[in-house]
Design a protein around this motif. Structure first.
Motif, PDB file in Angstrom:
ATOM      1  N   GLY A 149       0.734  -1.164  -0.039  1.00 51.57           N
ATOM      2  CA  GLY A 149       0.011  -0.090  -0.174  1.00 51.57           C
ATOM      3  C   GLY A 149       0.612   1.377  -0.034  1.00 51.57           C
ATOM      4  O   GLY A 149       0.154   2.629  -0.274  1.00 51.57           O
ATOM      5  N   ASP A 150       2.093   1.150   0.200  1.00 49.17           N
ATOM      6  CA  ASP A 150       3.046   2.446   0.043  1.00 49.17           C
ATOM      7  C   ASP A 150       3.901   2.388  -1.129  1.00 49.17           C
ATOM      8  O   ASP A 150       4.908   2.992  -1.203  1.00 49.17           O
ATOM      9  N   GLY A 151       3.507   1.526  -2.089  1.00 54.51           N
ATOM     10  CA  GLY A 151       4.264   1.691  -3.291  1.00 54.51           C
ATOM     11  C   GLY A 151       5.224   0.177  -3.385  1.00 54.51           C
ATOM     12  O   GLY A 151       5.900   0.202  -4.487  1.00 54.51           O
ATOM     13  N   THR A 152       5.292  -0.270  -2.464  1.00 54.78           N
ATOM     14  CA  THR A 152       6.006  -1.611  -2.316  1.00 54.78           C
ATOM     15  C   THR A 152       5.400  -2.748  -2.626  1.00 54.78           C
ATOM     16  O   THR A 152       4.164  -3.146  -2.138  1.00 54.78           O
ATOM     17  N   GLN A 153       5.977  -3.570  -3.534  1.00 47.79           N
ATOM     18  CA  GLN A 153       5.324  -4.788  -3.915  1.00 47.79           C
ATOM     19  C   GLN A 153       6.459  -5.960  -4.119  1.00 47.79           C
ATOM     20  O   GLN A 153       7.552  -5.664  -4.313  1.00 47.79           O
ATOM     21  N   MET A 154       6.009  -7.289  -3.731  1.00 46.61           N
ATOM     22  CA  MET A 154       6.909  -8.347  -3.930  1.00 46.61           C
ATOM     23  C   MET A 154       6.304  -9.560  -4.284  1.00 46.61           C
ATOM     24  O   MET A 154       4.966  -9.723  -3.904  1.00 46.61           O
ATOM     25  N   VAL A 155       6.878 -10.576  -4.702  1.00 50.85           N
ATOM     26  CA  VAL A 155       6.512 -11.858  -4.918  1.00 50.85           C
ATOM     27  C   VAL A 155       7.375 -12.780  -4.136  1.00 50.85           C
ATOM     28  O   VAL A 155       8.514 -12.860  -4.067  1.00 50.85           O
ATOM     29  N   THR A 156       6.712 -13.904  -3.323  1.00 50.50           N
ATOM     30  CA  THR A 156       7.195 -14.886  -2.630  1.00 50.50           C
ATOM     31  C   THR A 156       6.755 -16.337  -2.696  1.00 50.50           C
ATOM     32  O   THR A 156       5.591 -16.260  -3.117  1.00 50.50           O
ATOM     33  N   GLU A 157       7.547 -17.216  -2.176  1.00 48.93           N
ATOM     34  CA  GLU A 157       7.250 -18.509  -2.180  1.00 48.93           C
ATOM     35  C   GLU A 157       6.975 -18.857  -0.619  1.00 48.93           C
ATOM     36  O   GLU A 157       6.472 -19.918  -0.470  1.00 48.93           O
ATOM     37  N   ASP A 158       7.197 -17.977   0.137  1.00 52.09           N
ATOM     38  CA  ASP A 158       6.894 -18.133   1.623  1.00 52.09           C
ATOM     39  C   ASP A 158       5.763 -17.380   2.101  1.00 52.09           C
ATOM     40  O   ASP A 158       5.448 -16.243   1.457  1.00 52.09           O
ATOM     41  N   SER A 159       4.830 -17.822   2.764  1.00 50.75           N
ATOM     42  CA  SER A 159       3.646 -17.302   3.391  1.00 50.75           C
ATOM     43  C   SER A 159       3.965 -16.219   4.350  1.00 50.75           C
ATOM     44  O   SER A 159       2.954 -15.627   4.975  1.00 50.75           O
ATOM     45  N   VAL A 160       5.197 -16.055   4.641  1.00 52.07           N
ATOM     46  CA  VAL A 160       5.389 -15.192   5.822  1.00 52.07           C
ATOM     47  C   VAL A 160       6.304 -14.009   5.217  1.00 52.07           C
ATOM     48  O   VAL A 160       7.594 -14.355   4.830  1.00 52.07           O
ATOM     49  N   VAL A 161       6.224 -12.811   5.528  1.00 53.69           N
ATOM     50  CA  VAL A 161       7.151 -11.785   5.154  1.00 53.69           C
ATOM     51  C   VAL A 161       7.455 -10.826   6.355  1.00 53.69           C
ATOM     52  O   VAL A 161       6.522 -10.535   7.222  1.00 53.69           O
ATOM     53  N   TYR A 162       8.477 -10.180   6.278  1.00 57.14           N
ATOM     54  CA  TYR A 162       8.782  -9.096   7.106  1.00 57.14           C
ATOM     55  C   TYR A 162       8.826  -7.625   6.475  1.00 57.14           C
ATOM     56  O   TYR A 162       9.671  -7.622   5.657  1.00 57.14           O
TER      57      TYR A 162
END
Length: 424
Positions: A182-195
């Motif tokens: 929501g602040d312009g940051t996007q990412m794609v992961t294979e893990d269900s947990v991000v920090y």
């Protein structure tokens, strides 16, 4: 005679049919069913529903010792039944829904040997079945705040996706997670947990799109790739600690002069602000001033000092995270300009005085003119008008010749006492 025998025999048979109903008749209205389910579920996944017979209203009524006296009856169509178990006074079924929707499931308990008898207890539940993935987006932080969904900036957030799949329907699936903070940051992961760490205050919405793929054997024994998706979101309110208060305003002012002081809060609103003027810079005690609510990071204080002296603004501000104090010294000097409350009387007095002076000046000028004119006419052969005018203007210091001429004129025409009294 035959009719009497058949009547008695019918009564015996009727009583014998009622005997199995006795436990149910006694128990009717005394028990109820507690239903639990692990729904919602995605299409194709198995859903478990359990029903337990308990005493009504948590009463002290003892349950029957012989659990074989009762039977559970279920209606679950169009859901497909995949399993059923009964243990004691509870029953559990497993069903699968192949189309999305909200499906009612009902259950009732009767005597074991008479399923059409009056039910001892009834139960009802609605199972939501969806074609999408089922789960929750959970946000946690080491520091907890008293407001729901509120978190600190510049402090790491843990964002987790918890899949709801109690039947392990998706145990062989591979997941892909697409995050938008929501602040312009996007990412794609294979893990269900991000920090993630937000650096600014504000309200943000974390959005997550989950894609699950797995292989499935089709009825014709061939394998095909299946896919399910799900969209999830969570609203976050990022707040900042109140690090201090910046005070912008004069330190020297005159009495009866309106003063404005601007407070800039180094923290996130909403805030509760309290201030008071004191002879010395001392912290505010509880209840010492009336607090006001501030919805922005700036606030203006206005005050007019009536007495000179040294003062101190004692200011306290707090938000849901922290609180802080600040002070602002100011010297008040006597005003050089009288306050407006005295301006009108003074102006009136000055106007009256000026009017009086002008009146006296005009009056004296009129009297002098009259005496000069009379002196000129009354002198006879002496033209004493200019001399009298000079005498009135210069006083007794006028030229001696002029003064002597006036006197000689008076001797020839009369005495000073003969002049009209209004000119003396």
């Amino acid at each position: 005679m035959a009719r009497a025998v058949w009547s008695r025999l019918g009564s015996i048979l009727w009583l014998s049919c009622l005997l199995p109903w006795a436990p149910a008749g006694v128990a009717a209205g005394l028990y109820e069913l507690n239903l639990t389910t692990d729904s919602p579920a995605t299409t194709g996944a198995e859903v478990t529903i359990s029903a337990s017979l308990v005493a009504k209203d948590n009463s002290s009524l003892a349950l029957p010792a012989d659990t074989h006296l009762y039977r559970f009856h279920w209606i679950h169509t169009p859901l497909v039944l995949t399993g059923k178990t009964e243990k004691g006074l509870s029953s559990t079924i497993h069903v699968v829904g192949h189309v999305p929707g909200d499906f009612p499931v009902s259950v009732w308990v009767t005597a074991a040997d008479c399923w059409m008898c009056q039910p001892v207890a009834r139960g009802f539940v609605v199972l939501p079945i969806t074609e999408f993935l089922v789960g929750d987006l959970v946000v946690t932080q080491n520091t907890s705040l008293p407001w729901p969904s509120s978190y600190l900036t510049k402090t790491v957030l843990k964002v987790s996706f918890l899949l709801h799949d109690p039947s392990n329907f998706l145990k062989t699936a591979v997941f892909l997670y697409s995050w938008d903070f929501g602040d312009g940051t996007q990412m794609v992961t294979e893990d269900s947990v991000v920090y993630y760490n937000y650096s600014i205050i504000g309200t943000f919405t974390v959005k997550l799109k989950v894609v699950a793929e797995w292989e499935e054997v089709k009825p014709d024994a061939t394998k095909g790739v299946m896919q399910k998706t799900g969209d999830f979101s969570a609203s976050l309110k990022l707040q900042d600690t109140l690090r201090g208060i910046q005070v912008l305003g004069p330190t020297l002012i005159q009495t009866f002069q309106k003063m404005t002081v601007t407070l800039n809060f180094l923290g996130s609103p909403p805030l509760t602000v309290c201030w008071r003027l004191k002879p010395e810079c001392l912290p505010l005690e509880e209840g010492e001033c009336h607090p006001v609510s501030v919805a922005s990071t700036a606030y203006n204080l206005t005050h007019t000092f009536r007495d000179p002296g040294d003062y101190c603004f004692s200011i306290r501000a707090e938000n849901v995270i922290s609180k802080t104090h600040q002070y602002h010294r100011i010297q008040v000097w006597p005003s050089r300009i009288q306050p407006a409350v005295f301006a009108f009387p003074c102006a009136t007095l000055i106007t009256v005085m000026l009017a009086f002076i002008m009146y006296m000046t005009l009056r004296n000028a009129t009297q002098q003119k009259d005496m000069v004119e009379v002196g000129t006419q009354w002198s006879g052969g002496w033209n004493t008008g200019p001399c009298l005018e000079r005498i009135f203007r210069e006083g007794m210091g006028a030229r001696p010749g002029c003064l002597e001429g006036v006197l000689m004129s008076q001797r020839g025409s009369g005495t000073w006492g003969d002049m009209p009294k209004r000119h003396l």
